[in-house]
Design a protein around this motif. Structure first.
Motif, PDB file in Angstrom:
ATOM      1  N   LEU A 173     -33.440 -12.021  52.758  1.00  0.00           N
ATOM      2  CA  LEU A 173     -32.830 -13.338  52.583  1.00  0.00           C
ATOM      3  C   LEU A 173     -31.306 -13.255  52.677  1.00  0.00           C
ATOM      4  N   ASP A 174     -30.711 -14.253  53.320  1.00  0.00           N
ATOM      5  CA  ASP A 174     -29.258 -14.339  53.333  1.00  0.00           C
ATOM      6  C   ASP A 174     -28.782 -14.953  52.021  1.00  0.00           C
ATOM      7  N   ALA A 175     -27.466 -15.113  51.874  1.00  0.00           N
ATOM      8  CA  ALA A 175     -26.907 -15.577  50.598  1.00  0.00           C
ATOM      9  C   ALA A 175     -27.421 -16.964  50.230  1.00  0.00           C
ATOM     10  N   ASP A 176     -27.490 -17.882  51.200  1.00  0.00           N
ATOM     11  CA  ASP A 176     -27.939 -19.228  50.884  1.00  0.00           C
ATOM     12  C   ASP A 176     -29.375 -19.222  50.353  1.00  0.00           C
ATOM     13  N   ARG A 177     -30.221 -18.385  50.927  1.00  0.00           N
ATOM     14  CA  ARG A 177     -31.615 -18.355  50.479  1.00  0.00           C
ATOM     15  C   ARG A 177     -31.769 -17.573  49.179  1.00  0.00           C
ATOM     16  N   LEU A 178     -30.864 -16.643  48.912  1.00  0.00           N
ATOM     17  CA  LEU A 178     -30.872 -16.000  47.591  1.00  0.00           C
ATOM     18  C   LEU A 178     -30.438 -16.989  46.509  1.00  0.00           C
ATOM     19  N   VAL A 179     -29.536 -17.912  46.852  1.00  0.00           N
ATOM     20  CA  VAL A 179     -29.204 -18.982  45.918  1.00  0.00           C
ATOM     21  C   VAL A 179     -30.454 -19.800  45.621  1.00  0.00           C
ATOM     22  N   ALA A 180     -31.183 -20.158  46.668  1.00  0.00           N
ATOM     23  CA  ALA A 180     -32.398 -20.950  46.486  1.00  0.00           C
ATOM     24  C   ALA A 180     -33.427 -20.199  45.647  1.00  0.00           C
ATOM     25  N   ALA A 181     -33.578 -18.901  45.875  1.00  0.00           N
ATOM     26  CA  ALA A 181     -34.563 -18.120  45.112  1.00  0.00           C
ATOM     27  C   ALA A 181     -34.258 -18.165  43.623  1.00  0.00           C
ATOM     28  N   GLN A 182     -32.980 -18.077  43.272  1.00  0.00           N
ATOM     29  CA  GLN A 182     -32.602 -18.156  41.859  1.00  0.00           C
ATOM     30  C   GLN A 182     -32.894 -19.548  41.300  1.00  0.00           C
ATOM     31  N   GLY A 183     -32.565 -20.573  42.084  1.00  0.00           N
ATOM     32  CA  GLY A 183     -32.839 -21.925  41.627  1.00  0.00           C
ATOM     33  C   GLY A 183     -34.321 -22.181  41.437  1.00  0.00           C
ATOM     34  N   ILE A 184     -35.129 -21.628  42.319  1.00  0.00           N
ATOM     35  CA  ILE A 184     -36.579 -21.804  42.224  1.00  0.00           C
ATOM     36  C   ILE A 184     -37.141 -21.078  41.017  1.00  0.00           C
ATOM     37  N   VAL A 185     -36.731 -19.837  40.826  1.00  0.00           N
ATOM     38  CA  VAL A 185     -37.325 -19.048  39.739  1.00  0.00           C
ATOM     39  C   VAL A 185     -36.914 -19.573  38.366  1.00  0.00           C
ATOM     40  N   GLY A 186     -35.822 -20.348  38.323  1.00  0.00           N
ATOM     41  CA  GLY A 186     -35.419 -20.939  37.052  1.00  0.00           C
ATOM     42  C   GLY A 186     -36.477 -21.858  36.473  1.00  0.00           C
ATOM     43  N   SER A 187     -37.315 -22.426  37.324  1.00  0.00           N
ATOM     44  CA  SER A 187     -38.403 -23.285  36.840  1.00  0.00           C
ATOM     45  C   SER A 187     -39.670 -22.496  36.537  1.00  0.00           C
ATOM     46  N   MET A 188     -39.608 -21.184  36.690  1.00  0.00           N
ATOM     47  CA  MET A 188     -40.776 -20.338  36.428  1.00  0.00           C
ATOM     48  C   MET A 188     -40.567 -19.398  35.246  1.00  0.00           C
ATOM     49  N   SER A 189     -39.323 -19.042  34.973  1.00  0.00           N
ATOM     50  CA  SER A 189     -39.058 -18.019  33.958  1.00  0.00           C
ATOM     51  C   SER A 189     -39.406 -18.547  32.567  1.00  0.00           C
ATOM     52  N   ALA A 190     -40.177 -17.762  31.831  1.00  0.00           N
ATOM     53  CA  ALA A 190     -40.622 -18.186  30.500  1.00  0.00           C
ATOM     54  C   ALA A 190     -41.131 -16.978  29.725  1.00  0.00           C
ATOM     55  N   GLY A 191     -41.121 -17.099  28.423  1.00  0.00           N
ATOM     56  CA  GLY A 191     -41.666 -16.058  27.567  1.00  0.00           C
ATOM     57  C   GLY A 191     -41.346 -16.348  26.119  1.00  0.00           C
ATOM     58  N   LEU A 192     -42.352 -16.711  25.347  1.00  0.00           N
ATOM     59  CA  LEU A 192     -42.161 -17.098  23.955  1.00  0.00           C
ATOM     60  C   LEU A 192     -42.390 -15.923  23.009  1.00  0.00           C
ATOM     61  N   LEU A 193     -41.696 -15.946  21.887  1.00  0.00           N
ATOM     62  CA  LEU A 193     -41.826 -14.881  20.881  1.00  0.00           C
ATOM     63  C   LEU A 193     -42.894 -15.184  19.831  1.00  0.00           C
ATOM     64  N   GLU A 194     -43.740 -16.157  20.073  1.00  0.00           N
ATOM     65  CA  GLU A 194     -44.735 -16.526  19.083  1.00  0.00           C
ATOM     66  C   GLU A 194     -45.691 -15.377  18.765  1.00  0.00           C
ATOM     67  N   PHE A 195     -45.795 -14.400  19.652  1.00  0.00           N
ATOM     68  CA  PHE A 195     -46.647 -13.236  19.382  1.00  0.00           C
ATOM     69  C   PHE A 195     -46.262 -12.540  18.079  1.00  0.00           C
ATOM     70  N   LEU A 196     -45.031 -12.706  17.650  1.00  0.00           N
ATOM     71  CA  LEU A 196     -44.590 -12.071  16.410  1.00  0.00           C
ATOM     72  C   LEU A 196     -45.351 -12.592  15.194  1.00  0.00           C
ATOM     73  N   GLU A 197     -45.903 -13.798  15.297  1.00  0.00           N
ATOM     74  CA  GLU A 197     -46.592 -14.387  14.149  1.00  0.00           C
ATOM     75  C   GLU A 197     -47.954 -13.760  13.893  1.00  0.00           C
ATOM     76  N   ASP A 198     -48.598 -13.241  14.932  1.00  0.00           N
ATOM     77  CA  ASP A 198     -49.957 -12.727  14.720  1.00  0.00           C
ATOM     78  C   ASP A 198     -50.272 -11.445  15.474  1.00  0.00           C
ATOM     79  N   GLY A 199     -49.275 -10.839  16.134  1.00  0.00           N
ATOM     80  CA  GLY A 199     -49.508  -9.585  16.829  1.00  0.00           C
ATOM     81  C   GLY A 199     -50.226  -9.725  18.155  1.00  0.00           C
ATOM     82  N   SER A 200     -50.244 -10.914  18.743  1.00  0.00           N
ATOM     83  CA  SER A 200     -50.888 -11.111  20.046  1.00  0.00           C
ATOM     84  C   SER A 200     -50.225 -10.241  21.120  1.00  0.00           C
ATOM     85  N   TRP A 201     -50.897 -10.118  22.253  1.00  0.00           N
ATOM     86  CA  TRP A 201     -50.458  -9.201  23.302  1.00  0.00           C
ATOM     87  C   TRP A 201     -49.541  -9.847  24.338  1.00  0.00           C
TER      88      TRP A 201
END
Length: 464
Positions: free
Chosen positions: A178-206
């Motif tokens: 990817l060129d620079a413009d498309r790397l900008v787009a990749a970051q913008g796209i992944v911003g709507s995908m990135s996630a991860g909650l710490l709720e596992f701390l409450e019960d030891g889930s995986w």
């Protein structure tokens, strides 16, 4: 009047321009050598994880969704490249023994390596391309974590999952050409995908074990969408509804950290390798109590009380909820329990994988001593620059012993050497495989950066 491209005015643009231009020869030799050793540590941990039950569950779940021919680290299975990245992330991070960029509070290799490995293999790239993209992924993940200024944990997000997705997107995009413009787009796209909650701390889930692999998969997906022309918001970091204003609303952040020192300050060199298979927030405490135990010949019967001081943000992770920390329900609870780690280390004079087995978790001496551990805020902590630990041990004879570890071992100010990392790798491999396999994997990893096919490297690191 010309209008500047977002690639020159926003943080995603600064990262994209750097990533698109980066070549193997631009990376200092010491950074490349340290990168090989971080990969060595990660792959060794992937092998060691196969001694436990969780990788098989992840493999079965992923195999039910897709088939493919991409090799998996440490296992004989083959999967679709994205699912292989998920499983590889689980294998590297599942024991919580993998590297951490301390100020970013982010496990950087666990997302960057799976993303780069799958993307390089898919693209028919070389190990030189693979290592370059891996270094780039670490640099971006670390900087996104730094931009959060240590606040992600405090509001319940796992920065490894959030920051790691951006690093994975840029690494995968680099390998997709990817060129620079498309790397900008990749970051913008992944911003709507990135996630991860710490709720596992409450019960030891995986769920935490999934986070880096999920980030890698999101990065690969976002890069592919960008490659074929999907658009993404360039102000994904600093915009009105960007990462920092949504996830950390009203808190101090540092978006400028994303572009600071690109190409001159290598955040990979600040990445800490763990000496203990526990949350990095507890390492200073383990060192402190082990030193005091050795220096004074302490035994549990000598100890009336243990008082620990920790910064409130990491304290939420390793001291709450209280009942799960003073009496861990399973080994994953124990990894995130300051009272348990302190008491086990004082009881046994060590803390390794054995102290996470069921026998240790039900050891009455350890559990009784854990009830004598109290925790208070540490006004002198260096968090998030370093993970400090302060311990007072009150003895039955009235003496009080104290130790402060202001900068945790493994931090870039007190790093493990490459030789120590190689020793840790050998120990990880010895848990599950033979010397011939160990040597095959070691040779492949320390040779990263030649013009061999990345697929050959993936095959060399596969389990049989």
């Amino acid at each position: 009047m010309s209008i500047e491209s977002p690639a020159r005015t926003m943080m995603s643009g600064r990262i994209a321009e750097f990533g698109a231009a980066l070549e193997y020869g631009d990376i200092p030799a010491e950074v490349l050598e340290r990168a090989r050793h971080l990969v060595l540590d990660a792959v060794g941990l992937a092998f060691a994880s196969t001694a436990y039950g969780f990788p098989a569950v992840a493999r079965d779940a992923l195999s039910a969704l897709s088939a493919g021919d991409h090799p998996v680290l440490a296992m004989p299975d083959r999967l679709d490249p994205r699912d292989a990245a998920v499983l590889n992330g689980v294998l590297i991070h599942g024991m919580d023994f993998d590297d951490t960029h301390i100020p970013a509070v982010t496990h950087v290799t666990a997302a960057a390596l799976p993303a780069a490995l799958s993307a390089a293999t898919t693209a028919g790239a070389t190990t030189r391309d693979l290592l370059t993209a891996y270094v780039l992924g670490v640099e971006v993940s670390a900087r996104v974590g730094l931009g959060g200024a240590g606040g992600f944990h405090d509001v319940g997000f796992h920065p490894t999952a959030v920051a790691g997705a951006f690093g994975a997107a840029v690494a995968a995009g680099k390998l997709a050409g990817l060129d620079a413009d498309r790397l900008v787009a990749a970051q913008g796209i992944v911003g709507s995908m990135s996630a991860g909650l710490l709720e596992f701390l409450e019960d030891g889930s995986w769920t935490k074990r999934q986070h880096p692999g999920w980030a890698a998969m999101c990065g690969i997906t976002a890069a592919s969408f960008a490659r074929f022309g999907w658009s993404g918001p360039p102000a994904v970091y600093e915009g009105r509804f960007g990462l920092f204003n949504t996830h950390l609303a009203g808190r101090e952040t540092d978006p400028g950290a994303l572009g600071a020192g690109l190409g001159t300050q290598w955040e990979l060199m600040r990445t800490a390798v763990k000496p203990y298979p526990i949350c990095h927030f507890i390492h200073a405490f383990a060192d402190a109590v082990l030193d005091l135990r050795a220096e004074h010949g302490l035994r549990p019967a000598d100890i009336a009380a243990v008082r620990c001081a920790i910064h409130p943000v990491p304290g939420k992770v390793v001291c709450e909820p209280a009942e799960a920390k003073w009496a861990p329900r399973d080994e994953y609870d124990a990894k995130f329990s300051l009272p348990y780690v302190v008491s086990a280390a004082l009881s046994r004079g060590r803390f390794g994988l054995a102290e996470l087995e069921d026998e240790a978790l039900h050891d009455t001496e350890i559990l009784d001593l854990a009830r004598r551990v109290s925790v208070s805020p540490d006004d002198e902590s260096a968090f998030p620059r370093a993970y400090s630990g302060y311990v007072e041990i009150e003895l039955t004879d009235g003496r009080v012993l104290t130790r402060r570890e202001q900068v945790n071992r493994g931090h870039d100010e007190r790093p493990l050497t490459n030789a120590e990392i190689a020793e840790k790798f050998a120990g990880s491999m010895a848990l599950v495989t033979d010397e011939a396999t160990t040597e095959r994997v070691r040779t492949a990893i320390l040779g990263l950066g030649d013009d061999a096919p990345a697929r050959d490297f993936a095959e060399a690191c596969r389990g049989v």
